[in-house]
Design a protein around this motif. Structure first.
Motif, mmCIF file in Angstrom:
data_model
loop_
_atom_site.group_PDB
_atom_site.id
_atom_site.type_symbol
_atom_site.label_atom_id
_atom_site.label_comp_id
_atom_site.label_asym_id
_atom_site.label_seq_id
_atom_site.Cartn_x
_atom_site.Cartn_y
_atom_site.Cartn_z
ATOM 1 N N HIS A 104 0.907 -1.179 -0.086
ATOM 2 C CA HIS A 104 -0.019 0.141 -0.031
ATOM 3 C C HIS A 104 0.932 1.293 -0.068
ATOM 4 C CE1 HIS A 104 -3.536 -2.469 0.419
ATOM 5 N NE2 HIS A 104 -3.099 -2.816 1.587
ATOM 6 N N PHE A 105 0.194 2.293 -0.329
ATOM 7 C CA PHE A 105 1.203 3.431 -0.749
ATOM 8 C C PHE A 105 1.884 3.945 0.560
ATOM 9 C CE2 PHE A 105 1.728 7.949 -1.164
ATOM 10 C CZ PHE A 105 2.038 8.308 -2.526
ATOM 11 N N PHE A 106 1.171 4.226 1.803
ATOM 12 C CA PHE A 106 2.000 4.453 2.786
ATOM 13 C C PHE A 106 2.433 3.356 3.857
ATOM 14 C CE2 PHE A 106 -0.791 8.074 2.153
ATOM 15 C CZ PHE A 106 0.376 9.121 2.123
ATOM 16 N N ASN A 107 2.670 2.049 3.100
ATOM 17 C CA ASN A 107 3.174 1.068 3.856
ATOM 18 C C ASN A 107 4.728 1.214 3.714
ATOM 19 O OD1 ASN A 107 4.180 -1.359 4.536
ATOM 20 N ND2 ASN A 107 3.271 -2.780 3.471
ATOM 21 N N VAL A 108 5.189 1.729 4.586
ATOM 22 C CA VAL A 108 6.903 2.081 4.752
ATOM 23 C C VAL A 108 7.762 0.692 4.989
ATOM 24 C CG1 VAL A 108 8.583 3.239 5.830
ATOM 25 C CG2 VAL A 108 6.341 4.415 5.562
ATOM 26 N N PHE A 109 7.193 -0.196 5.469
ATOM 27 C CA PHE A 109 8.052 -1.109 5.875
ATOM 28 C C PHE A 109 7.871 -2.335 4.827
ATOM 29 C CE2 PHE A 109 6.810 0.937 9.999
ATOM 30 C CZ PHE A 109 7.859 0.918 10.499
ATOM 31 N N GLY A 110 6.865 -2.531 3.940
ATOM 32 C CA GLY A 110 7.166 -3.571 2.841
ATOM 33 C C GLY A 110 6.920 -4.771 3.542
ATOM 34 N N ILE A 111 7.478 -5.849 3.263
ATOM 35 C CA ILE A 111 7.296 -7.434 3.593
ATOM 36 C C ILE A 111 7.857 -7.462 5.205
ATOM 37 C CG2 ILE A 111 9.711 -8.318 3.285
ATOM 38 C CD1 ILE A 111 8.168 -10.614 1.909
ATOM 39 N N LEU A 112 8.510 -6.517 5.668
ATOM 40 C CA LEU A 112 8.700 -6.732 7.279
ATOM 41 C C LEU A 112 7.523 -6.784 8.133
ATOM 42 C CD1 LEU A 112 11.604 -3.852 7.884
ATOM 43 C CD2 LEU A 112 11.873 -6.488 7.858
ATOM 44 N N ILE A 113 6.292 -6.045 7.721
ATOM 45 C CA ILE A 113 5.036 -6.131 8.343
ATOM 46 C C ILE A 113 4.714 -7.576 8.334
ATOM 47 C CG2 ILE A 113 2.844 -5.638 8.484
ATOM 48 C CD1 ILE A 113 3.510 -2.701 7.490
ATOM 49 N N GLU A 114 4.807 -8.222 7.481
ATOM 50 C CA GLU A 114 4.376 -9.794 7.210
ATOM 51 C C GLU A 114 5.221 -10.711 8.090
ATOM 52 O OE1 GLU A 114 3.038 -13.086 4.108
ATOM 53 O OE2 GLU A 114 3.588 -11.046 3.416
ATOM 54 N N LEU A 115 6.509 -10.358 8.165
ATOM 55 C CA LEU A 115 7.453 -11.208 8.910
ATOM 56 C C LEU A 115 7.214 -11.103 10.245
ATOM 57 C CD1 LEU A 115 10.834 -10.390 6.802
ATOM 58 C CD2 LEU A 115 9.398 -12.472 6.751
#
Length: 420
Positions: free
Chosen positions: A37-48
């Motif tokens: 998402h546009f303001f998802n700064v962390f990328g895949i880190l959130i899922e991890l």
């Protein structure tokens, strides 16, 4: 005044996030893969961090591998896909055509930025052999700075092992040095000289290398060779122990080459005749490549298989999954040395099988590694038969620096006469 400073700082951060988010959205449209998402700064880190993960010593790492496997399954029909770590694109290559465009190019051969970021993690340079310590540091960013790592118990453990190794290297070099000074370089009548002899020649004759340079070269060769070869031998014995039909063929070949003499050293001529054993080793390296992932950084924007890859992107080959491409290796989980019979090996596309990497930065010791593995396996299997005690599906590789088993491999070894 304080409010103005805080407001200015927050506005600056906001505009930076917006700028890089637009940039990321642009390239998300040009490559298969995640679209944060546009303001998802962390990328895949959130899922991890948020996904459910198993408990235990390797919980974080196993979770990361599981997340990666889900992506591979999702994009398995693509040549590549991209995941985003913050605003950094990690382009993962899973098909031979995509890999060939990078690894056969002399221009795009810089190591991926991740190698440089992790450089302080390697500490004394021996950490690749001390996998547990390395993986602990990877998942504890506060230990990345070497100054902080030095105050931990893991550092003391690493230092103790490192000193043992450094002392060994120093003794070997000193012994060779005394021998060289005593007898001179012309006393060795062998057609090809050992590596250390050549290094000493450059040190004493041309003064191109210092003693520290020699030490670094010896350390590199020993570290790059001993642990990786041991890992490959372990998996080879495990697989051979699960496939008695393969073991019978290997025993027949060894009997033909060595006869009843199980003690004599293998010669170069002997090794050249051990074709089926070599096929079994190559098939082992297909299923369990010693290094399951390695990467390069492209220096300018380029197209790979029709997809636009941004400048300075890190491109990683997932060797573990590349070697399981069912379009190249039918029934990819099956252990089948016949895949590497001459008539079958020629059908394997370029860069579809690369346990030693490819291109200008491939492994310079790959031929020696194969000779070493053939020598050791031939010596073991001349006298013994092996049987693996645990099902293959329970022995999943723990893909970190090397493909090591998640739980210890249990193998029963018997003399070929049947006595334990």
């Amino acid at each position: 005044m304080l409010i103005i400073i805080l407001t200015t700082t927050l506005c600056g951060i906001f505009f930076i996030i917006v700028k890089y988010s637009f940039w990321r959205q642009k390239y998300c449209q040009l490559m298969p893969g995640d679209r944060p998402h546009f303001f998802n700064v962390f990328g895949i880190l959130i899922e991890l961090v948020t996904s459910e993960r198993p408990s235990g010593k390797y919980a974080l790492h196993i979770n990361a591998v599981n997340v990666l496997k889900k992506r591979v399954d999702l994009y398995k029909k693509e040549h590549l896909f991209c995941i985003w770590l913050l605003y950094e694109p990690l382009v993962l290559l899973i098909k031979a055509d995509a890999i060939k465009e990078i690894y056969k190019s002399n221009k795009e051969m810089e190591k991926a930025w991740l190698y440089k970021v992790l450089n302080p993690i390697f500490g004394l340079g021996l950490i690749t052999s001390f996998t547990d310590i390395f993986m602990t540091r990877v998942y504890k960013p506060w230990q990345w700075p070497y100054c902080l790592f030095r105050i931990t118990g893991a550092y003391r453990e690493e230092l103790k092992s490192a000193n043992v190794f450094f002392d060994l290297v120093a003794r070997v070099i000193e012994e060779k040095k005394r021998q060289y000074l005593k007898t001179g370089k012309d006393c060795d009548v062998r057609k090809r000289k050992a590596l250390l002899d050549l290094l000493l020649e450059h040190h004493f004759d041309s003064e191109m290398l210092s003693e520290e340079d020699i030490k670094e070269e010896v350390i590199t060769f020993v570290l790059a060779g001993h642990d990786t070869t041991a890992s490959a031998l372990m998996w080879a014995l495990f697989l051979i122990g699960h496939h008695q039909n393969v073991q019978v063929k290997i025993h027949d070949e060894l009997d033909r080459v060595f006869g009843e003499d199980v003690e004599r050293y293998a010669t170069e001529s002997d090794l050249n005749e051990l074709n089926y054993l070599e096929y079994a080793i190559k098939e082992t390296l297909r299923l369990y490549p010693t290094v399951p992932i390695f990467g390069r950084q492209i220096q300018e924007e380029m197209k790979i298989c029709g997809h636009t890859i941004p400048k300075k992107s890190s491109c990683f080959v997932l060797t573990h999954y590349l070697h399981r491409d069912e379009n190249v290796f039918p029934d990819p989980e099956k252990f089948d040395p016949d895949r590497f019979l001459p008539e079958n090996a020629v059908k394997i596309p370029d860069c579809a099988y690369m346990p030693f990497s490819a291109g200008p930065r491939n492994c310079i010791g790959q031929k020696f590694a194969l000779m070493e593995m053939k020598t050791l396996l031939s010596f073991i299997l001349r006298s013994y038969s092996v049987k693996s005690l645990d099902p293959m599906e329970e022995e999943q590789p723990l893909m970190n620096i090397e493909n090591q088993p998640f739980i210890p491999l249990r193998i029963r070894i018997r003399t070929r006469s049947g006595q334990e």
